[in-house]
Design a protein around this motif. Sequence first.
Motif, mmCIF file in Angstrom:
data_model
loop_
_atom_site.group_PDB
_atom_site.id
_atom_site.type_symbol
_atom_site.label_atom_id
_atom_site.label_comp_id
_atom_site.label_asym_id
_atom_site.label_seq_id
_atom_site.Cartn_x
_atom_site.Cartn_y
_atom_site.Cartn_z
ATOM 1 N N THR A 70 0.822 -1.216 0.000
ATOM 2 C CA THR A 70 0.000 0.000 0.000
ATOM 3 C C THR A 70 0.853 1.263 0.000
ATOM 4 O O THR A 70 0.341 2.346 -0.270
ATOM 5 C CB THR A 70 -0.926 0.048 1.234
ATOM 6 N N GLN A 71 2.125 1.108 0.315
ATOM 7 C CA GLN A 71 3.011 2.276 0.393
ATOM 8 C C GLN A 71 3.848 2.468 -0.875
ATOM 9 O O GLN A 71 4.783 3.259 -0.900
ATOM 10 C CB GLN A 71 3.912 2.122 1.616
ATOM 11 N N ALA A 72 3.473 1.744 -1.937
ATOM 12 C CA ALA A 72 4.173 1.878 -3.212
ATOM 13 C C ALA A 72 3.911 3.251 -3.820
ATOM 14 O O ALA A 72 2.847 3.858 -3.619
ATOM 15 C CB ALA A 72 3.729 0.778 -4.167
ATOM 16 N N GLU A 73 4.868 3.725 -4.591
ATOM 17 C CA GLU A 73 4.798 5.085 -5.156
ATOM 18 C C GLU A 73 3.587 5.266 -6.062
ATOM 19 O O GLU A 73 2.969 6.333 -6.080
ATOM 20 C CB GLU A 73 6.084 5.377 -5.928
ATOM 21 N N GLU A 74 3.224 4.221 -6.821
ATOM 22 C CA GLU A 74 2.109 4.366 -7.762
ATOM 23 C C GLU A 74 0.762 4.563 -7.063
ATOM 24 O O GLU A 74 -0.206 4.989 -7.688
ATOM 25 C CB GLU A 74 2.036 3.164 -8.709
ATOM 26 N N LEU A 75 0.693 4.255 -5.775
ATOM 27 C CA LEU A 75 -0.557 4.436 -5.045
ATOM 28 C C LEU A 75 -0.683 5.831 -4.431
ATOM 29 O O LEU A 75 -1.765 6.195 -3.960
ATOM 30 C CB LEU A 75 -0.683 3.388 -3.929
ATOM 31 N N LEU A 76 0.376 6.599 -4.443
ATOM 32 C CA LEU A 76 0.371 7.902 -3.772
ATOM 33 C C LEU A 76 -0.784 8.813 -4.205
ATOM 34 O O LEU A 76 -1.403 9.463 -3.356
ATOM 35 C CB LEU A 76 1.710 8.616 -3.980
ATOM 36 N N PRO A 77 -1.146 8.870 -5.508
ATOM 37 C CA PRO A 77 -2.265 9.753 -5.895
ATOM 38 C C PRO A 77 -3.598 9.364 -5.275
ATOM 39 O O PRO A 77 -4.511 10.184 -5.187
ATOM 40 C CB PRO A 77 -2.307 9.608 -7.425
ATOM 41 N N TYR A 78 -3.713 8.107 -4.833
ATOM 42 C CA TYR A 78 -4.982 7.633 -4.280
ATOM 43 C C TYR A 78 -5.020 7.683 -2.760
ATOM 44 O O TYR A 78 -6.096 7.542 -2.168
ATOM 45 C CB TYR A 78 -5.234 6.184 -4.734
ATOM 46 N N VAL A 79 -3.866 7.859 -2.135
ATOM 47 C CA VAL A 79 -3.817 7.797 -0.673
ATOM 48 C C VAL A 79 -4.562 8.969 -0.048
ATOM 49 O O VAL A 79 -5.379 8.792 0.864
ATOM 50 C CB VAL A 79 -2.365 7.743 -0.173
ATOM 51 N N GLY A 80 -4.300 10.195 -0.529
ATOM 52 C CA GLY A 80 -4.920 11.378 0.053
ATOM 53 C C GLY A 80 -6.442 11.334 0.023
ATOM 54 O O GLY A 80 -7.093 11.470 1.070
ATOM 55 N N PRO A 81 -7.058 11.128 -1.156
ATOM 56 C CA PRO A 81 -8.529 11.070 -1.208
ATOM 57 C C PRO A 81 -9.112 9.948 -0.356
ATOM 58 O O PRO A 81 -10.147 10.122 0.292
ATOM 59 C CB PRO A 81 -8.813 10.835 -2.697
ATOM 60 N N ASN A 82 -8.452 8.794 -0.350
ATOM 61 C CA ASN A 82 -8.967 7.683 0.447
ATOM 62 C C ASN A 82 -8.771 7.914 1.936
ATOM 63 O O ASN A 82 -9.579 7.448 2.757
ATOM 64 C CB ASN A 82 -8.302 6.371 0.020
ATOM 65 N N LEU A 83 -7.725 8.627 2.304
ATOM 66 C CA LEU A 83 -7.530 8.999 3.708
ATOM 67 C C LEU A 83 -8.687 9.873 4.178
ATOM 68 O O LEU A 83 -9.224 9.689 5.279
ATOM 69 C CB LEU A 83 -6.200 9.733 3.873
ATOM 70 N N GLN A 84 -9.085 10.813 3.332
ATOM 71 C CA GLN A 84 -10.215 11.676 3.658
ATOM 72 C C GLN A 84 -11.501 10.864 3.790
ATOM 73 O O GLN A 84 -12.315 11.100 4.692
ATOM 74 C CB GLN A 84 -10.384 12.740 2.569
ATOM 75 N N THR A 85 -11.684 9.896 2.883
ATOM 76 C CA THR A 85 -12.890 9.072 2.916
ATOM 77 C C THR A 85 -12.943 8.242 4.191
ATOM 78 O O THR A 85 -13.979 8.192 4.869
ATOM 79 C CB THR A 85 -12.925 8.140 1.689
ATOM 80 N N TYR A 86 -11.841 7.581 4.512
ATOM 81 C CA TYR A 86 -11.838 6.660 5.649
ATOM 82 C C TYR A 86 -12.036 7.376 6.977
ATOM 83 O O TYR A 86 -12.774 6.902 7.843
ATOM 84 C CB TYR A 86 -10.524 5.877 5.664
ATOM 85 N N TRP A 87 -11.369 8.526 7.136
ATOM 86 C CA TRP A 87 -11.464 9.267 8.412
ATOM 87 C C TRP A 87 -12.482 10.390 8.340
ATOM 88 O O TRP A 87 -12.527 11.251 9.222
ATOM 89 C CB TRP A 87 -10.092 9.818 8.801
#
Length: 357
Positions: free
Chosen positions: A51-68
């Motif tokens: 989940t910490q791979a570089e290609e996932l970085l664009p999706y981490v921020g929006p999903n962080l907002q969704t989850y929390w």
Amino acid sequence: MSKVKRNDPCPCGSGKKYKHCHEPIDRAHDDHLRLLRRAMDRLFSTLIEATQAEELLPYVGPNLQTYWEGAYSLDQMSELDELEDRGSERFLTWLAFDAPTADDQSTLVERIAASPPADLELDEHELELLPTWTSTRLRPYIVSEVIKGKGARVRDLLSDAEYSLRDHAAAKRLEDGELLIAHLVPVGDDYFIAGAAAQATADTVEKLQEFIAIEQESWSLEHPDAAEAPFDHARSARLNHFVMALPREEHPSRLDDLLLKGRVGLSMARSALGKHTPGDDEDDLDSDADTDDAEDWDDDDDWDDDADADDDWDDDADDADDDDWDDDADDLPASASAPTVASPATQPEAEDPEHAP
């Protein structure tokens, strides 16, 4: 059912002794399951690292907002464990199993299962498990029956499907009727908890059922032709919002606030679609003064760091004296609805005397 002894007649009815008939087959099956259970922990760790791979970085921020639910920003990612108990593990588990992290809306687990990257170096047992994990999501379960020394039978509150939860330590902690919000992964015929799990007492179940009903009706009103269910994929984050709202001493009403906000939103959706339900006016009037307060939930929750579990994978090693739960976490939290956490980890198997040379 009593265990078949080696010199007993084989249960298959062949007339042969068990040791000369099905014992070698059963032993090979049991050994294979042990290997799969050990592979489970390795595979889960690999997925979290992925989940910490570089290609996932664009999706981490929006999903962080969704989850929390917007409580934290990407800049606070490194502080999640300080802001929320086991916050990183909770989010990254959800990011791997539930969140869309590609243009085709697929999850990380789905993509790795479809085409395992060579650099992950997955072994044959991990590769065997991986395709069976693609449908795993954060789900709510009610404990139907605790099986002493083994685990529990749990029922999915969304589908009514029942599962055998294999968790020697959880059998000591869970009680019939309690609530479990977790990712369950299959290994053979049993299921295991992947990552952190929220546990709450039975009096929380009714409120969760109301929360689910509100979410389901709201979803059907907004998406009448949708094939997906209201808690599929990223929308399972709503279950974490419920966990975040579980009451604490300093905020005893925040779960009621969450339900109130849901009722008001549902009433507005009905009105907008001309599906006004009798009683909505009264609900709206009663809730107008409280709606603003419903926005101000405290984002800290009551996940218990002390409930980490080292599961005993071997049926023959279920001695109560070898319970692997932290002794400091034997008692349930004082709050009737406060959740606790379990996270499985492998420990050495006890040797089966009958398998000894």
